[in-house]
Design an enzyme around this catalytic site. Sequence first.
Site, PDB file in Angstrom:
ATOM      1  N   ASP A 136      52.592  98.651 -19.657  1.00  7.71           N
ATOM      2  CA  ASP A 136      51.607  98.163 -18.692  1.00  7.71           C
ATOM      3  C   ASP A 136      52.335  97.735 -17.415  1.00  7.71           C
ATOM      4  O   ASP A 136      53.315  96.980 -17.469  1.00  7.71           O
ATOM      5  CB  ASP A 136      50.835  96.972 -19.279  1.00  7.71           C
ATOM      6  CG  ASP A 136      49.741  96.495 -18.348  1.00  7.71           C
ATOM      7  OD1 ASP A 136      48.673  97.131 -18.316  1.00  7.71           O
ATOM      8  OD2 ASP A 136      49.959  95.484 -17.641  1.00  7.71           O
ATOM      9  N   ASN A 144      47.085  97.967  -5.495  1.00  9.96           N
ATOM     10  CA  ASN A 144      45.844  98.735  -5.400  1.00  9.96           C
ATOM     11  C   ASN A 144      44.834  98.044  -4.494  1.00  9.96           C
ATOM     12  O   ASN A 144      44.148  98.683  -3.693  1.00  9.96           O
ATOM     13  CB  ASN A 144      45.252  98.926  -6.799  1.00  9.96           C
ATOM     14  CG  ASN A 144      44.576 100.261  -6.965  1.00  9.96           C
ATOM     15  OD1 ASN A 144      44.933 101.232  -6.311  1.00  9.96           O
ATOM     16  ND2 ASN A 144      43.597 100.328  -7.839  1.00  9.96           N
ATOM     17  N   HIS A 149      43.359 102.518  -2.840  1.00 10.38           N
ATOM     18  CA  HIS A 149      43.505 103.390  -4.009  1.00 10.38           C
ATOM     19  C   HIS A 149      44.415 104.595  -3.767  1.00 10.38           C
ATOM     20  O   HIS A 149      45.141 105.008  -4.690  1.00 10.38           O
ATOM     21  CB  HIS A 149      42.125 103.860  -4.478  1.00 10.38           C
ATOM     22  CG  HIS A 149      41.296 102.753  -5.055  1.00 10.38           C
ATOM     23  ND1 HIS A 149      41.579 102.187  -6.286  1.00 10.38           N
ATOM     24  CD2 HIS A 149      40.210 102.107  -4.562  1.00 10.38           C
ATOM     25  CE1 HIS A 149      40.685 101.230  -6.539  1.00 10.38           C
ATOM     26  NE2 HIS A 149      39.847 101.166  -5.507  1.00 10.38           N
ATOM     27  N   ASP A 153      47.311 105.432  -6.285  1.00 10.35           N
ATOM     28  CA  ASP A 153      47.450 106.704  -6.991  1.00 10.35           C
ATOM     29  C   ASP A 153      48.858 107.270  -6.851  1.00 10.35           C
ATOM     30  O   ASP A 153      49.421 107.809  -7.814  1.00 10.35           O
ATOM     31  CB  ASP A 153      46.426 107.711  -6.460  1.00 10.35           C
ATOM     32  CG  ASP A 153      45.004 107.382  -6.873  1.00 10.35           C
ATOM     33  OD1 ASP A 153      44.829 106.544  -7.781  1.00 10.35           O
ATOM     34  OD2 ASP A 153      44.071 107.956  -6.288  1.00 10.35           O
ATOM     35  N   ASP A 179      46.412 101.462 -15.413  1.00  9.61           N
ATOM     36  CA  ASP A 179      47.857 101.380 -15.161  1.00  9.61           C
ATOM     37  C   ASP A 179      48.637 101.237 -16.462  1.00  9.61           C
ATOM     38  O   ASP A 179      49.729 100.683 -16.483  1.00  9.61           O
ATOM     39  CB  ASP A 179      48.173 100.208 -14.216  1.00  9.61           C
ATOM     40  CG  ASP A 179      47.719  98.863 -14.790  1.00  9.61           C
ATOM     41  OD1 ASP A 179      46.958  98.870 -15.777  1.00  9.61           O
ATOM     42  OD2 ASP A 179      48.140  97.821 -14.262  1.00  9.61           O
TER      43      ASP A 179
END
Length: 262
Positions: A136, A144, A149, A153, A179
């Site tokens: 994680d 983010n 975004h 990404d 994530d």
Amino acid sequence: MLYVSVRAMLNGYRPARFFLIAWAALLVFITLGALRNFALVPTYFLTVYGLHIGLALDILLLSFALADRINRLKRATADAQAEVREREHVVEQLRHMAQHDPLTGLPNRASMQQRLALAIEFAKRNRKKMALMMVDLDDFKRINDSRGHPVGDRVLKEIGGRLRSSVRGSDTVARYGGDEFVVLAGELERAADAGNIAEKIADMVSVPLAVEGEVENVGCSIGISLYPDDAQDADALIERADRAMYTAKTAKKRRYAFFSGA
């Protein structure tokens, strides 16, 4: 036969043209020979040897017709094979899309679960240990939210590539969702081997990441469950690796943690 040939030619069947020309030439020279025999035309080269010439042309043109037919069949076969290959390519693309994450290109959750079942069977058959690692990312939500975004990404794609390069070729790296990533590491002799892999993963992820002119620092928390030590089925291994990951995240200073039943 001539009537059928004319109908076929009018319908666009190309070999019928050769057939008609061949028979027309033969009939012309036969007619010239007959007229010479009845003294209706003078005797000269074409009327004397017309039948031979007509037969030669007939054979030659019918050979052209046969060759044209063979070439058309070859082209039709090649077109059919190309169409089959195209369909197989489309099917393969659809299969790949169904089994891989569109952003990172890594196996998705469904594909990971299939591979996990196979990895368990392989470990059982070879009497080896297999590790499931839940990875994680730390502080990803901040990136983010603050940078949008598209940047998020790009970070996920970069991290996915780093994870893949930090494990062995026989291991599986999958995007579990959001994530979170999963690493399946098989053929382990002892639990410490899984710790070494987790340490390498954490090192690779923590390398500063340059995105659109700015440097981002992304860490990770890794939870590890082992087969057959911690569980012997896929769902239990995932659940216990998830619990171990939250243990590592809570401890903060620990980058990875093994599942502990306590």
